[in-house]
Write an enzyme that holds these catalytic residues in place. Structure first.
Site, PDB file in Angstrom:
ATOM      1  N   ASP A  86      -6.873  -6.579   3.866  1.00  0.00           N
ATOM      2  CA  ASP A  86      -7.924  -5.867   3.132  1.00  0.00           C
ATOM      3  C   ASP A  86      -8.871  -6.877   2.505  1.00  0.00           C
ATOM      4  OD1 ASP A  86      -9.274  -3.729   1.766  1.00  0.00           O
ATOM      5  OD2 ASP A  86      -8.166  -4.292  -0.044  1.00  0.00           O
ATOM      6  N   LYS A 103       2.217 -15.229   2.535  1.00  0.00           N
ATOM      7  CA  LYS A 103       2.435 -15.968   1.285  1.00  0.00           C
ATOM      8  C   LYS A 103       3.924 -16.314   1.230  1.00  0.00           C
ATOM      9  CE  LYS A 103       1.013 -17.626  -2.684  1.00  0.00           C
ATOM     10  NZ  LYS A 103       0.101 -18.806  -2.774  1.00  0.00           N
ATOM     11  N   ASP A 110     -12.912  -8.328   3.970  1.00  0.00           N
ATOM     12  CA  ASP A 110     -14.152  -8.251   3.183  1.00  0.00           C
ATOM     13  C   ASP A 110     -14.791  -9.640   3.091  1.00  0.00           C
ATOM     14  OD1 ASP A 110     -13.919  -5.522   2.623  1.00  0.00           O
ATOM     15  OD2 ASP A 110     -14.499  -5.794   0.523  1.00  0.00           O
ATOM     16  N   TYR A 146       0.820  -1.207   0.000  1.00  0.00           N
ATOM     17  CA  TYR A 146       0.000   0.000   0.000  1.00  0.00           C
ATOM     18  C   TYR A 146       0.860   1.266   0.000  1.00  0.00           C
ATOM     19  CZ  TYR A 146      -4.825  -1.604   0.681  1.00  0.00           C
ATOM     20  OH  TYR A 146      -6.084  -2.119   0.516  1.00  0.00           O
ATOM     21  N   ASP A 185      -3.891 -17.906   0.349  1.00  0.00           N
ATOM     22  CA  ASP A 185      -4.881 -18.557  -0.507  1.00  0.00           C
ATOM     23  C   ASP A 185      -5.651 -19.616   0.283  1.00  0.00           C
ATOM     24  OD1 ASP A 185      -2.487 -19.959  -0.356  1.00  0.00           O
ATOM     25  OD2 ASP A 185      -2.547 -20.694  -2.424  1.00  0.00           O
TER      26      ASP A 185
HETATM   27  C1  IPM Z   1     -10.667  -0.668   3.465  1.00  0.00           C
HETATM   28  C2  IPM Z   1     -10.815  -0.063   2.094  1.00  0.00           C
HETATM   29  C3  IPM Z   1      -9.603   0.831   1.813  1.00  0.00           C
HETATM   30  C4  IPM Z   1      -8.368  -0.032   1.866  1.00  0.00           C
HETATM   31  C5  IPM Z   1      -9.687   1.620   0.491  1.00  0.00           C
HETATM   32  C6  IPM Z   1     -10.947   2.445   0.411  1.00  0.00           C
HETATM   33  C7  IPM Z   1      -8.460   2.477   0.290  1.00  0.00           C
HETATM   34  O1  IPM Z   1     -10.977  -1.057   1.144  1.00  0.00           O
HETATM   35  O2  IPM Z   1     -10.624   0.103   4.449  1.00  0.00           O
HETATM   36  O3  IPM Z   1     -10.600  -1.891   3.561  1.00  0.00           O
HETATM   37  O4  IPM Z   1      -8.001  -0.659   0.862  1.00  0.00           O
HETATM   38  O5  IPM Z   1      -7.742  -0.104   2.916  1.00  0.00           O
HETATM   39 MG    MG Z   2     -11.110  -3.000   1.946  1.00  0.00          MG
END
Ligand code: IPM
Ligand code: MG
Length: 354
Positions: A245, A189, A249, A138, A221
């Site tokens: 990240d 990884k 999700d 990042y 993975d």
């Molecule tokens: C998160 C989001 C952010 C990230 C984006 C919006 C930059 O996806 O907070 O997970 O990738 O960290």
């Molecule tokens: Mg995110």
């Protein structure tokens, strides 16, 4: 309790307004809460030509904690990268040194059927993902798009982790595990990336200081697969910025909706930024249908981590539970046949339960 409030973009202002109602109740109950508002993301660009305007930076540094909605919107997608809303988010995380990002994935009994997995796989699920937030690919330099000698263009980024970065987030991970199920799974990884090989080496070293915690390692993975195969095997997942990240999700869907997931991003002294894990959802902005619970639960995390008020954190969480028990649902968590309520009505319901 000096709290900087950054509603941001899209549904940000709507969901933050509900969390602010909750804080307002606590203020009337006697907590010394001060809220001060500023712009971040597209709202910062619109107001000051900068996704992280100097006034916001100043306020964020002066505050004890930051409450954030979400950033991003279609109208900003064509701006040059430094002006995009996401840059505001990355800069505030980096600028405040918020390296420890806690993303709990908790399945409420009332919502087991909202999960995309079978109820028996997720009922009782309680995972804490600890994502490193200020390093990795990042932020690594150099990065960009360059033209090679043969005239071909190439995009590139740099992944690295320094020892101190790994060490401090590993310590945070082991301390969290000590207070929970005493199991920590470090995700990397290491079969391909040198950065990950080094990550694994340092995490293993730090583990020696925490003999009570059972450490395991898993490739990312496989972790992605295990999260949908048998998610209850996990207690704390410790991982780097980009893997975290993605996995967070994925984990959110186990809980029924990303609209339920709060987060805390902490520095070394528990100063924190609190935000829902979800984005700004511009497609539903302004319609009063967003789920404000992730933001309200983020305010609970703020009470727990920055202000060390476990009692108040639990009071907010109990109020959220109660609204769910009453059968109140925003669209994202409603089962077929259930009456749906809007964002503001959900905020009011939590306030009433509080
Ligand atoms: C998160 C989001 C952010 C990230 C984006 C919006 C930059 O996806 O907070 O997970 O990738 O960290
Ligand atoms: Mg995110």
């Amino acid at each position: 309790m000096k709290i900087a409030v950054l509603p941001g973009d899209g549904i940000g202002p709507e969901i933050v307004a509900q969390a602010a109602k909750v804080l307002e109740v606590l203020r009337r109950d006697g907590l010394k809460i001060e809220l001060e508002y500023a712009h971040l993301g597209g709202a910062g660009y619109d107001a000051a030509g900068d996704p992280f305007p100097p006034a916001t930076e100043k306020l964020a540094h002066a505050a004890d904690a930051v409450l954030l909605g979400a950033v991003g919107g279609y109208q900003y997608d064509t701006l040059p990268r430094p002006l995009r809303p996401e840059q505001g988010l990355l800069r505030i995380r980096k600028g405040l040194g918020l390296f420890a990002n806690l993303r709990p994935a908790l399945v409420y009994p009332e919502l087991v059927n909202a999960s995309s997995l079978k109820p028996e796989l997720v009922s009782g699920l309680d995972i804490m993902i600890l994502r490193e937030l200020t390093g990795d690919i990042y932020f690594g330099q150099p990065r960009g798009i360059r033209t090679l000698d043969n005239g071909e263009r190439q995009g590139f980024d740099t992944m690295y982790y320094s020892e101190s970065e790994i060490r401090r987030v590993a310590h945070a991970g082991f301390r969290i595990a000590l207070n929970r199920g005493k199991k920590l799974c470090s995700v990397d990884k290491a079969n391909v990336l040198d950065t990950s090989m080094f990550w694994r080496e340092i995490v293993t070293e730090v583990a020696q200081e925490y003999p009570a915690v059972e450490l395991s390692h898993m490739y990312v993975d496989n972790a992605a697969m295990q999260l949908v195969r048998a998610p209850k095997q996990f207690d704390v997942i410790l991982t780097g910025n980009i893997f975290g990240d993605i996995l967070s999700d994925e984990a959110s869907m186990l809980t029924g909706s990303i609209g339920m997931l709060p987060s805390a991003s902490l520095d070394a002294n528990n100063k924190g930024l609190y935000e829902p894990c979800h984005g700004s959802a511009p497609d539903i902005a302004g319609k009063d249908i967003a789920n404000p619970l992730a933001t309200i639960l983020s305010a609970a995390m703020m009470m727990r981590y920055t202000f060390a008020r476990e009692d108040i954190a639990q009071r907010i969480e109990a109020a959220v539970r109660k609204t769910l028990q009453q059968g109140l649902r925003t669209g994202d968590i409603a089962e077929a046949g259930m009456r749906k309520i809007g964002c503001a009505a959900m905020g009011d319901a939590v306030v009433a339960a509080l």
